[in-house]
Enzyme design. Sequence first.
Site, PDB file in Angstrom:
ATOM      1  N   LYS A  34      33.359  28.900   0.815  1.00 10.11           N
ATOM      2  CA  LYS A  34      32.680  27.823   1.851  1.00 10.11           C
ATOM      3  C   LYS A  34      32.910  27.170   1.344  1.00 10.11           C
ATOM      4  CE  LYS A  34      28.442  27.841  -0.551  1.00 10.11           C
ATOM      5  NZ  LYS A  34      28.465  27.006  -1.113  1.00 10.11           N
TER       6      LYS A  34
ATOM      7  N   VAL B 186      28.099   1.529  30.216  1.00  4.95           N
ATOM      8  CA  VAL B 186      28.957   2.096  31.002  1.00  4.95           C
ATOM      9  C   VAL B 186      29.919   1.508  30.761  1.00  4.95           C
ATOM     10  CG1 VAL B 186      27.656   4.482  30.925  1.00  4.95           C
ATOM     11  CG2 VAL B 186      28.031   2.512  32.549  1.00  4.95           C
ATOM     12  N   THR B 187      31.252   1.907  31.180  1.00  5.24           N
ATOM     13  CA  THR B 187      32.031   2.929  30.239  1.00  5.24           C
ATOM     14  C   THR B 187      32.325   1.910  29.161  1.00  5.24           C
ATOM     15  OG1 THR B 187      34.317   2.340  31.028  1.00  5.24           O
ATOM     16  CG2 THR B 187      32.145   3.543  31.629  1.00  5.24           C
TER      17      THR B 187
ATOM     18  N   LYS C  27      34.496  -7.233  33.538  1.00  3.98           N
ATOM     19  CA  LYS C  27      34.348  -6.254  32.763  1.00  3.98           C
ATOM     20  C   LYS C  27      33.792  -6.851  30.983  1.00  3.98           C
ATOM     21  CE  LYS C  27      38.238  -4.254  33.755  1.00  3.98           C
ATOM     22  NZ  LYS C  27      38.980  -5.180  34.963  1.00  3.98           N
TER      23      LYS C  27
ATOM     24  N   LYS D 227      37.449  36.702  -3.640  1.00  4.39           N
ATOM     25  CA  LYS D 227      36.237  36.787  -2.932  1.00  4.39           C
ATOM     26  C   LYS D 227      34.641  37.697  -3.613  1.00  4.39           C
ATOM     27  CE  LYS D 227      33.540  33.936  -1.238  1.00  4.39           C
ATOM     28  NZ  LYS D 227      32.505  32.722  -1.698  1.00  4.39           N
TER      29      LYS D 227
ATOM     30  N   GLN E 245      37.438  -0.373   9.878  1.00  2.20           N
ATOM     31  CA  GLN E 245      38.188  -0.717   8.563  1.00  2.20           C
ATOM     32  C   GLN E 245      36.779  -2.013   7.930  1.00  2.20           C
ATOM     33  OE1 GLN E 245      41.617  -3.531   9.385  1.00  2.20           O
ATOM     34  NE2 GLN E 245      41.053  -2.462  11.801  1.00  2.20           N
TER      35      GLN E 245
ATOM     36  N   GLY F 108      25.987  31.839   0.807  1.00  2.51           N
ATOM     37  CA  GLY F 108      24.929  32.670   1.766  1.00  2.51           C
ATOM     38  C   GLY F 108      23.726  33.787   1.023  1.00  2.51           C
ATOM     39  N   ASN F 109      23.611  33.028  -0.219  1.00  2.00           N
ATOM     40  CA  ASN F 109      22.590  33.954  -1.598  1.00  2.00           C
ATOM     41  C   ASN F 109      21.184  32.752  -1.702  1.00  2.00           C
ATOM     42  OD1 ASN F 109      24.040  31.727  -3.121  1.00  2.00           O
ATOM     43  ND2 ASN F 109      24.620  32.941  -4.438  1.00  2.00           N
TER      44      ASN F 109
ATOM     45  N   LYS G 102      33.400  25.132  -6.839  1.00  2.00           N
ATOM     46  CA  LYS G 102      32.782  24.236  -6.398  1.00  2.00           C
ATOM     47  C   LYS G 102      33.611  22.339  -7.468  1.00  2.00           C
ATOM     48  CE  LYS G 102      27.967  26.257  -5.718  1.00  2.00           C
ATOM     49  NZ  LYS G 102      28.845  27.566  -5.024  1.00  2.00           N
TER      50      LYS G 102
END
Length: 566
Positions: free
Chosen positions: A217, A494-495, A469, A134, A539, A11-12, A279
């Site tokens: 975060k 499709v599909t 198909k 925090k 895979q 945020g900083n 971190k």
Amino acid sequence: MTGTVLLAVGGNALVLDGEPGSVARQQERAARFADQVADLVGEGRQVLVTHGNGPQVGFILRRGELVAPDASVEGLPELPLWLAVADSQGGIGHLLAVAVDSALERRGLDSRAVAVLTHVEVDADDPAFALPTKPIGAAMTSSAARARTAEGWTVIETAPGVHRRVVPSPRPRRVVEAEQIRALVHTGAVVVAAGGGGIPVVRAADGWHGVDAVVDKDRASALLAASVGVDTLVLVTGVDEVSVGRGTPRQRALREVDPVELRAHLDAGEFPPGSMGPKVESALQFVADGGRRAVITSLPRLRDALEGRSGTLLTARDRPAPPTPPALSPASTPGEPMITLAADPFPYVFDPRRVALLCIDFQRDFMEAGGFGESLGNDVSRLRGAIEPTSRVLEVFRDRGWPVIHTREGHRPDLTDLFPAKRDRGSPTLRIGEDGPMGRVLVRGSAGHGIVPELAPVEGEVVLDKPGKGSFYATDLETILRARGITSLVVTGVTTEVCVQTTVREANDRGFESLVLSDCTASYFPQFHRSALDMFCAQGGIVGWVATSDALLTALRTTTHEEVPR
């Protein structure tokens, strides 16, 4: 997802310590960050962004406390911390999304940013609830800290004479919307998610409930990256790289480090728990969960760090390297420009002289009301989202003179090629061969058998009629491809889980290398679409690769080719 980068910024990055944090200043800094994001997208990377909210959530809470004395008079509701986190997530998400969209637009890129309101599940009995650590809000002087402590805040000294409010920060256990975020990333969108570590929730018998806390975060980012299958996690901080012995004569930067060494430094207390510690822990966790690499660096050195010239790079040295793309075919002419694009499970490389676009079954019977798809009870509108991205890819192939092949599933008018096993499946309101609003259902020559107008074939393009198909079954597709020297197929249609999947499996068995474009394929069932895409590249690419149309078109724009007559 190889080629996918998760950028975790604090945020900083928008509000520096000690400054008032005006909206205009935050917009300026968001724009600078967005330029870097857009550059990565322009290189063909998929980008996921997470952000902190420490200063901003503190501002939101403080505003609520300043009006608290008048709250009962004005009828203002109490503002719990979890709702302040949600407020900050929406506000910062808006700033970043608008900045990224603008940067993409300036570069002529079609991707857009999507900010996702994200919830993170935590344990209700996490010890962090009893020990706030925090920091949130702006830095305070010692006198201001004493005043806030008297009001009930928990305040700690983060540096000599500098104080911050602290709140509980439990460990994230699950990103509730992880699957939805993964699906968005697959579309090529720049996804902004898990802002402020995510809105913390605990699960009860009746569902989830918000809880007062701010999740770290970086820990949430590591969890999200592992859940989504990100290739590289980048944790952005205020220094260019991680150092040991910081502030002492023995200070040493860590450039390339393995998990064993980095864990030893962490256990030795080298990294403070309130700054670099989370971190480092998050980087280690991401790699342990299967991530390929984690990078810790500053925002100005982001590009250098991704290219290995700066930052701290953590990799699992004992893990096998990711698969490398196959060697180029000997048939390629020396000096030809090969095209490489970011894809799963690793970059897809093809020779532009040996590629064809395959458009599978974009037929009215499947994609329009009154056709066979709707007769099965399906929502045909779910397929139409694939039309626009496919039309853009089709236009580029036509402009370059590259082969395009369309398939249409359908049967002979006498139905002699229709097996009962196919005809009698399911309970459609119209069976194959019966008369419908667009003529006989799935019969060659009927209006419904035709391809939708947006993707209709043009003169010179192959149109292949198939009874099944798979596109190779009972057709001469393989003969056509081999006669033209085609080895690579860019697959749309499709599909996803039926005709596309069957075709890609058949192509793999015949030695063709298929790239399936995730946003140019679709299903009546979103969950089947996602599972089919995951299967294609599982895979190490068991049957093919998956990428977005934006990744392909970006790669084509950045590579110079001549038209290839076929």
